[in-house]
Scaffold this motif. Structure first.
Motif, PDB file in Angstrom:
ATOM      1  N   ILE A 146       0.819  -1.218   0.000  1.00 35.02           N
ATOM      2  CA  ILE A 146       0.000   0.000   0.000  1.00 35.02           C
ATOM      3  C   ILE A 146       0.851   1.267   0.000  1.00 35.02           C
TER       4      ILE A 146
ATOM      5  N   ARG B  84      -4.424   3.266  -2.472  1.00 32.76           N
ATOM      6  CA  ARG B  84      -5.870   3.045  -2.566  1.00 32.76           C
ATOM      7  C   ARG B  84      -6.168   1.589  -2.944  1.00 32.76           C
ATOM      8  N   ALA B  85      -5.287   0.712  -2.602  1.00 31.06           N
ATOM      9  CA  ALA B  85      -5.408  -0.694  -2.981  1.00 31.06           C
ATOM     10  C   ALA B  85      -6.609  -1.387  -2.348  1.00 31.06           C
TER      11      ALA B  85
ATOM     12  N   LYS C 138      -8.010  -1.864 -11.224  1.00 28.13           N
ATOM     13  CA  LYS C 138      -6.707  -2.412 -11.595  1.00 28.13           C
ATOM     14  C   LYS C 138      -5.571  -1.425 -11.348  1.00 28.13           C
ATOM     15  N   ASP C 139      -5.801  -0.152 -11.616  1.00 27.74           N
ATOM     16  CA  ASP C 139      -4.752   0.859 -11.441  1.00 27.74           C
ATOM     17  C   ASP C 139      -4.390   1.071  -9.971  1.00 27.74           C
ATOM     18  N   ASP C 140      -5.323   0.773  -9.073  1.00 32.01           N
ATOM     19  CA  ASP C 140      -5.071   0.949  -7.642  1.00 32.01           C
ATOM     20  C   ASP C 140      -4.412  -0.276  -7.011  1.00 32.01           C
ATOM     21  N   GLY C 141      -4.464  -1.399  -7.698  1.00 31.11           N
ATOM     22  CA  GLY C 141      -3.818  -2.607  -7.206  1.00 31.11           C
ATOM     23  C   GLY C 141      -4.693  -3.437  -6.288  1.00 31.11           C
TER      24      GLY C 141
ATOM     25  N   ILE D 120      -7.363   2.481   1.938  1.00 31.13           N
ATOM     26  CA  ILE D 120      -7.509   1.157   1.349  1.00 31.13           C
ATOM     27  C   ILE D 120      -8.935   0.643   1.513  1.00 31.13           C
TER      28      ILE D 120
ATOM     29  N   LYS E 132       3.053   1.582  -2.277  1.00 35.65           N
ATOM     30  CA  LYS E 132       3.049   1.775  -3.733  1.00 35.65           C
ATOM     31  C   LYS E 132       1.640   1.993  -4.264  1.00 35.65           C
ATOM     32  N   HIS E 133       0.650   1.420  -3.561  1.00 32.62           N
ATOM     33  CA  HIS E 133      -0.748   1.495  -4.008  1.00 32.62           C
ATOM     34  C   HIS E 133      -1.627   1.924  -2.831  1.00 32.62           C
TER      35      HIS E 133
END
Length: 274
Positions: free
Chosen positions: A78, A83-84, A149-152, A105, A80-81
């Motif tokens: 998280i 809003r995963a 997908k862009d948020d992981g 998240i 790196k992402h």
């Protein structure tokens, strides 16, 4: 409330890691500080003496180390992402969200209906920490996941896959890889030798409904399950966790043996986007 669950079941094992994280945290907060687990245990009308006697100090330490490794993996992801989406497969009474939440998240707790019913008596859902009462093998839960997908998306699972057949996991991992391209999966696994020892412990605890089947000796073999499955890493269980002189000698010996002969490990997979 705790007496609602059938202890002679896989769901009954929900109480064991809860006890492990609470008791282990109280003595080793530098490894894991699970305040929520400690508070739940204190508020439970349940005698954990038999669990403590069966699993002992070493058992408690394995549960906090497992939680710590999963915490670290999620935090790295998280970062790196931010809003995963995080999906906790076989969540039981897991309390990870309270330790790692960054405020953005989306978290899902996936478990069987009776397990989720039991969970909600002790841990409430919140807008970004939602429970899904379905079997892991009921792929309709795919549609319950808010996934960008862009948020992981990261799937984690602690002490769950042991209970399933390899053929079942092969089918599910392949389906997840197809539906969630770019996603990652992090879970713990035992060697074939360790699985046998664990089943002896399970039988000793009296829980005849929680026999284990799945083991991992060579994680690379899972890449044959699907062209979309890639092994990112396989790490020994206690790597990076220093032993303490205060631990019992038997605990310190077990920690060394487990890593030396690769009894326990963490496997990190990626679902390739291709």
């Amino acid at each position: 409330m705790v007496k609602m669950i059938d202890l002679q079941s896989v769901q009954g094992t929900m109480l064991i890691p809860l006890w492990g994280r609470a008791s282990g945290s109280e003595k080793n907060p530098e490894i894991l500080d699970d305040k929520e687990a400690i508070n739940i245990i204190k508020g439970c009308d349940f005698d954990f003496a038999d669990i403590a006697k069966t699993f002992g100090e070493y058992g408690g330490i394995t549960y906090i180390v497992r939680a710590r490794k999963i915490d670290d993996t999620i935090r790295n992801f998280i970062t790196k992402h931010p809003r995963a989406t995080i999906v906790n497969i076989g969540s039981g009474l897991d309390t990870t969200f309270s330790r790692i939440d960054n405020g953005t998240i989306n978290w899902y707790n996936l478990d069987l209906p009776d397990a989720i019913t039991f969970r909600k008596t002790l841990i409430a859902d919140s807008p970004r920490n939602v429970s899904i009462a379905k079997s892991f093998f009921d792929i309709s839960w795919f549609d319950d996941i808010k996934f960008n997908k862009d948020d992981g998306i990261l799937f984690v699972s602690a002490g769950v896959f042991y209970y399933f057949q390899e053929s079942q996991l092969k089918e599910m991992f392949s389906a997840m890889a197809q539906r969630f391209p770019g996603g990652e999966l992090y879970f713990d696994a035992e060697s074939k030798f360790a699985l046998g020892l664990s089943n002896r412990t399970v039988k000793k605890s009296g829980n005849k409904g929680a026999i284990m089947y799945f083991y991992v000796n060579n994680p690379k073999s899972m890449e044959k399950w699907s062209p979309k499955i890639k092994v990112l890493s396989c790490e020994s269980f206690f790597k990076g966790i220093p032993t303490k002189k205060q631990w019992e000698s038997s605990t310190r010996v077990m920690v060394r043996i487990v890593d030396l002969i690769k009894m326990l490990k963490f496997v990190h997979l990626r679902f390739e986007d291709r």
